[in-house]
Design a protein around this motif. Structure first.
Motif, PDB file in Angstrom:
ATOM      1  N   LYS A  19       8.127   7.424   1.782  1.00 33.92           N
ATOM      2  CA  LYS A  19       7.827   6.698   3.031  1.00 33.92           C
ATOM      3  C   LYS A  19       8.637   5.410   3.154  1.00 33.92           C
ATOM      4  CE  LYS A  19       3.191   8.650   3.608  1.00 33.92           C
ATOM      5  NZ  LYS A  19       1.737   8.380   3.786  1.00 33.92           N
ATOM      6  N   GLY A  20       9.901   5.485   2.721  1.00 32.60           N
ATOM      7  CA  GLY A  20      10.815   4.362   2.909  1.00 32.60           C
ATOM      8  C   GLY A  20      10.881   3.365   1.780  1.00 32.60           C
ATOM      9  N   TYR A  21      10.148   3.623   0.681  1.00 35.85           N
ATOM     10  CA  TYR A  21      10.101   2.658  -0.410  1.00 35.85           C
ATOM     11  C   TYR A  21      10.282   3.350  -1.760  1.00 35.85           C
ATOM     12  CZ  TYR A  21       8.406  -0.566   3.104  1.00 35.85           C
ATOM     13  OH  TYR A  21       8.311  -1.340   4.218  1.00 35.85           O
ATOM     14  N   HIS A  22      10.903   2.616  -2.680  1.00 35.17           N
ATOM     15  CA  HIS A  22      11.141   3.110  -4.038  1.00 35.17           C
ATOM     16  C   HIS A  22      10.071   2.585  -4.997  1.00 35.17           C
ATOM     17  CE1 HIS A  22      15.261   4.596  -3.221  1.00 35.17           C
ATOM     18  NE2 HIS A  22      15.328   3.573  -2.384  1.00 35.17           N
ATOM     19  N   ASP A  25       0.829  -1.206   0.000  1.00 35.01           N
ATOM     20  CA  ASP A  25       0.000   0.000   0.000  1.00 35.01           C
ATOM     21  C   ASP A  25       0.866   1.260   0.000  1.00 35.01           C
ATOM     22  OD1 ASP A  25      -2.351  -1.436  -0.044  1.00 35.01           O
ATOM     23  OD2 ASP A  25      -2.718  -1.263   2.115  1.00 35.01           O
ATOM     24  N   LEU A  26       1.938   1.259   0.787  1.00 39.11           N
ATOM     25  CA  LEU A  26       2.848   2.408   0.813  1.00 39.11           C
ATOM     26  C   LEU A  26       3.536   2.573  -0.541  1.00 39.11           C
ATOM     27  CD1 LEU A  26       4.553   2.109   4.326  1.00 39.11           C
ATOM     28  CD2 LEU A  26       2.901   3.834   3.582  1.00 39.11           C
ATOM     29  N   GLN A  35       2.318   1.679  -3.340  1.00 39.49           N
ATOM     30  CA  GLN A  35       1.309   2.173  -4.275  1.00 39.49           C
ATOM     31  C   GLN A  35       1.214   3.697  -4.220  1.00 39.49           C
ATOM     32  OE1 GLN A  35      -1.394   0.476  -6.619  1.00 39.49           O
ATOM     33  NE2 GLN A  35      -0.516   2.476  -7.137  1.00 39.49           N
ATOM     34  N   GLU A  36       1.323   4.263  -3.019  1.00 42.34           N
ATOM     35  CA  GLU A  36       1.283   5.721  -2.876  1.00 42.34           C
ATOM     36  C   GLU A  36       2.399   6.371  -3.695  1.00 42.34           C
ATOM     37  OE1 GLU A  36       1.323   7.161   1.123  1.00 42.34           O
ATOM     38  OE2 GLU A  36      -0.234   5.762   1.801  1.00 42.34           O
ATOM     39  N   GLY A  37       3.616   5.869  -3.506  1.00 39.61           N
ATOM     40  CA  GLY A  37       4.755   6.435  -4.228  1.00 39.61           C
ATOM     41  C   GLY A  37       4.650   6.206  -5.721  1.00 39.61           C
ATOM     42  N   ALA A  38       4.178   5.036  -6.109  1.00 41.07           N
ATOM     43  CA  ALA A  38       4.068   4.713  -7.532  1.00 41.07           C
ATOM     44  C   ALA A  38       3.027   5.589  -8.218  1.00 41.07           C
ATOM     45  CB  ALA A  38       3.712   3.239  -7.702  1.00 41.07           C
ATOM     46  N   THR A  39       1.973   5.929  -7.504  1.00 39.39           N
ATOM     47  CA  THR A  39       0.954   6.818  -8.074  1.00 39.39           C
ATOM     48  C   THR A  39       1.526   8.217  -8.288  1.00 39.39           C
ATOM     49  OG1 THR A  39      -0.847   5.563  -7.064  1.00 39.39           O
ATOM     50  CG2 THR A  39      -1.324   7.839  -7.710  1.00 39.39           C
ATOM     51  N   ILE A  40       2.300   8.689  -7.331  1.00 30.90           N
ATOM     52  CA  ILE A  40       2.950   9.996  -7.485  1.00 30.90           C
ATOM     53  C   ILE A  40       3.905   9.966  -8.675  1.00 30.90           C
ATOM     54  CG2 ILE A  40       4.550  11.640  -6.414  1.00 30.90           C
ATOM     55  CD1 ILE A  40       3.287  10.826  -3.701  1.00 30.90           C
ATOM     56  N   LEU A  41       4.673   8.889  -8.796  1.00 27.31           N
ATOM     57  CA  LEU A  41       5.590   8.749  -9.927  1.00 27.31           C
ATOM     58  C   LEU A  41       4.818   8.761 -11.246  1.00 27.31           C
ATOM     59  CD1 LEU A  41       8.252   8.086 -11.338  1.00 27.31           C
ATOM     60  CD2 LEU A  41       7.936   5.687 -10.684  1.00 27.31           C
ATOM     61  N   LYS A  81      -0.261  -3.819 -11.221  1.00 26.39           N
ATOM     62  CA  LYS A  81       0.615  -2.719 -11.620  1.00 26.39           C
ATOM     63  C   LYS A  81       0.470  -1.573 -10.624  1.00 26.39           C
ATOM     64  CE  LYS A  81      -0.892  -2.255 -15.834  1.00 26.39           C
ATOM     65  NZ  LYS A  81      -1.046  -1.785 -17.233  1.00 26.39           N
ATOM     66  N   LEU A  82       1.574  -1.208  -9.993  1.00 25.63           N
ATOM     67  CA  LEU A  82       1.545  -0.082  -9.066  1.00 25.63           C
ATOM     68  C   LEU A  82       1.710   1.231  -9.823  1.00 25.63           C
ATOM     69  CD1 LEU A  82       3.624  -1.470  -6.059  1.00 25.63           C
ATOM     70  CD2 LEU A  82       1.182  -1.722  -6.554  1.00 25.63           C
ATOM     71  N   THR A  83       2.482   1.208 -10.894  1.00 28.31           N
ATOM     72  CA  THR A  83       2.586   2.373 -11.771  1.00 28.31           C
ATOM     73  C   THR A  83       1.604   2.229 -12.921  1.00 28.31           C
ATOM     74  OG1 THR A  83       4.439   1.276 -12.903  1.00 28.31           O
ATOM     75  CG2 THR A  83       4.985   2.935 -11.228  1.00 28.31           C
ATOM     76  N   THR A  84       1.281   3.349 -13.531  1.00 26.97           N
ATOM     77  CA  THR A  84       0.346   3.349 -14.647  1.00 26.97           C
ATOM     78  C   THR A  84       0.754   4.408 -15.659  1.00 26.97           C
ATOM     79  OG1 THR A  84      -1.968   3.698 -15.301  1.00 26.97           O
ATOM     80  CG2 THR A  84      -1.193   4.941 -13.407  1.00 26.97           C
ATOM     81  N   PHE A  85       0.390   4.188 -16.900  1.00 26.39           N
ATOM     82  CA  PHE A  85       0.628   5.187 -17.957  1.00 26.39           C
ATOM     83  C   PHE A  85      -0.637   5.995 -18.257  1.00 26.39           C
ATOM     84  CE2 PHE A  85       3.934   1.993 -19.736  1.00 26.39           C
ATOM     85  CZ  PHE A  85       4.903   2.482 -18.874  1.00 26.39           C
ATOM     86  N   GLU A  86      -1.666   5.820 -17.454  1.00 23.66           N
ATOM     87  CA  GLU A  86      -2.931   6.496 -17.727  1.00 23.66           C
ATOM     88  C   GLU A  86      -2.794   8.021 -17.645  1.00 23.66           C
ATOM     89  OE1 GLU A  86      -5.746   5.259 -19.022  1.00 23.66           O
ATOM     90  OE2 GLU A  86      -4.425   3.523 -19.215  1.00 23.66           O
ATOM     91  N   TYR A  87      -1.975   8.515 -16.701  1.00 29.85           N
ATOM     92  CA  TYR A  87      -1.783   9.961 -16.604  1.00 29.85           C
ATOM     93  C   TYR A  87      -1.075  10.495 -17.857  1.00 29.85           C
ATOM     94  CZ  TYR A  87      -2.965   9.151 -11.723  1.00 29.85           C
ATOM     95  OH  TYR A  87      -3.610   8.787 -10.549  1.00 29.85           O
TER      96      TYR A  87
END
Length: 260
Positions: free
Chosen positions: A99-102, A10-11, A13-19, A246-252
């Motif tokens: 938050k500690g994760y890449h 979950d953490l 996922q937060e970072g991956a969404t920002i990325l 998929k934690l990252t997405t190309f939708e943005y």
């Protein structure tokens, strides 16, 4: 092997969404006339604004937030004063620490009007992304690392491309690069088993012709030996309930392309 708990995923996922959002914002700026250094500066501004850190800057001495690899550059291009030209393609590879994760993702952008880009380059980008999506499907219980690599190399071969073998995917979490290493080639049924809680970065790199690469003089940038273009796409993927998420997405990115 570094398996993650649901809370850790979950953490991530937060970072991956920002990325993913950051790569989307950069889409509006990937235009003829901008320098790759300016893109790097913009990415750094977005990270500061959104409260995340760069995974890349300072990693083993790497000097930038982004890896910007244009045309025949394969990976690890350092942003500089190069001005993007109509008809270029550029891989933007970026990682954020939150938050500690890449998390880690890459997308190869087409610069300028689609009609002004060689059809073979458009196809290369579209089909490399397709290969990534199909490889992601193999990040599931019942498969092994070799199944991912086999999918990438066999599909590339069917499409008439070659795969760069010197670089591949990797585990990711509290460190940017963790086990397992995931080659972009392999044999079905070989390698480490895919397990619940694994989080990996999958990143095929396809070339128009030769898969051979050479290092640049800056000890970072890598080029195709035949100087022909290549494409690079990457997602961060978790194994959740036995299936790839998929934690990252190309939708943005897609949303921003539609607005250009």
């Amino acid at each position: 092997m570094y398996k993650k708990s649901p809370q850790e995923i979950d953490l991530m996922q937060e970072g991956a969404t920002i990325l993913s959002q950051l790569l989307g914002e950069l889409t509006l700026h990937v235009n003829p006339g901008i320098t790759t250094r300016k893109l790097d500066n913009l990415a750094a501004q977005f990270m500061k604004q959104w409260g995340v850190q760069s995974s890349f800057k300072g990693y083993e001495g790497f000097p930038s937030v982004l890896c910007t690899s244009v045309n025949h550059a394969v990976v690890h291009g350092i942003p500089n004063e190069y001005v993007l030209q109509e008809g270029d393609i550029i891989s933007i590879d970026c990682g954020v620490y939150h938050k500690g994760y890449h998390s880690d993702a890459a997308f190869t952008y087409i610069v300028g009007e689609l009609a002004n880009v060689k059809k073979e380059l458009v196809n290369l980008c579209l089909e490399t992304e397709k290969v990534l999506e199909l490889a992601v499907e193999k990040v599931a219980i019942g498969n092994r690392v070799g199944d991912i690599g086999y999918t990438i190399s066999s599909l590339a071969d069917q499409l008439g491309y070659n795969v760069v073998r010197e670089y591949g995917g990797h585990g990711i979490g509290k460190k940017l690069h963790q086990l397992p290493h995931i080659p972009n080639f392999g044999a079905r049924g070989n390698g480490i088993k895919i397990q619940e809680g694994m989080v990996v970065a999958i990143e095929p790199i396809l070339t128009l012709e030769s898969r051979e690469v050479v290092e640049g003089t800056d000890k970072w940038k890598v080029y195709t030996k035949d100087d022909l273009p290549c494409a690079h796409f990457e997602h961060t993927v978790a194994v959740v309930d036995g299936k790839p998420k998929k934690l990252t997405t190309f939708e943005y990115i897609r949303q921003k392309i539609a607005k250009k």
